[in-house]
Write a protein that holds these residues in place. Structure first.
Motif: not given
Length: 233
Positions: A180-186, A207-211
């Motif tokens: 769902t949130f893959k690559g959504m680093n912003a 939520f991996e990689g999401v801050t």
């Protein structure tokens, strides 16, 4: 300390979210984002929307606007009109679309096609049950997406990687898929309160990689803090 922050922001409190997007709030957010990111558009300020001139009608210089809506400063207001679908003639240089308080049930593949400058999209309080996975394919500058008070059973896949804020309060979301949130680093603000989401509904690595600076999952069916599945703070 980390557990205290999580308890404060997301767990089982029952307070209603107070945020209601307004034109001035979103405009200020947009200008701040553009300043921080060094937006290289020649037109950083908001100007009246105009359709590209048709060579067969060289004197047609009037701004275009979907029927019944109000358009100014690259903002399209179509709220409270009883619409059952997204208007088909939204100007391509639009930066904010307000479609809240309508009766829209579905977002189709081409509803926002070509809106490459779109910054904010407000779809609160409709009857949405389905969003096409390619609906946001060309909205690569979308930063604010508001989907609260609808009937979505899952968070849409293939959301723009540019999203900084996603609000999907009070829907029917029971599951958050790993992709769902893959690559959504912003992504910095995530509001998912008042959904029937339980601990088993959050897939490992969702939520991996999401801050995320602010995440809220109040009024859900969580029985504990799903520490292994939450984003970093």
């Amino acid at each position: 300390m980390k557990e205290y922050v999580l308890l404060l922001f997301l767990t089982l409190c029952s307070a209603k979210p107070l945020f209601r997007p307004s034109y001035m709030t979103l405009k200020n957010m947009m200008l701040k984002d553009m300043e921080e990111e060094g937006d290289d558009d020649d037109d950083n300020s908001l100007f009246p929307t105009r359709e590209p001139i048709n060579p067969f009608f060289p004197f047609d210089l009037f701004p275009t606007c979907p029927f019944g809506c109000q358009c100014y400063s690259r903002v399209v207001h179509c709220s409270d009109l009883g619409l059952s679908s997204v208007p088909s003639n939204i100007p391509f240089d639009t930066r904010m679309v307000d479609l809240q308080n309508n009766k829209i049930k579905e977002i189709k593949e081409n509803d926002f096609k070509g809106l490459t400058s779109l910054y904010a999209l407000i779809l609160n309080n409709n009857k949405l049950t389905k969003i096409h996975p390619k609906a946001f394919l060309t909205t690569k500058k979308l930063r604010r997406l508001y989907l609260s008070h609808n009937q979505l059973s899952e968070i849409p896949l293939n959301l723009p990687k540019s999203l900084a804020e996603l609000r999907i309060h009070e829907n029917k979301v029971k599951k958050i898929q790993k992709e769902t949130f893959k690559g959504m680093n912003a992504l910095h603000v995530l509001e998912m309160s008042a959904n029937p989401l339980d601990n088993n509904g959050i897939e490992p690595g969702a939520f991996e990689g999401v801050t995320v600076f602010h995440i809220r999952i109040a009024e859900a069916k969580l029985t504990s803090i799903p520490k292994d599945n939450l984003p970093s703070f």
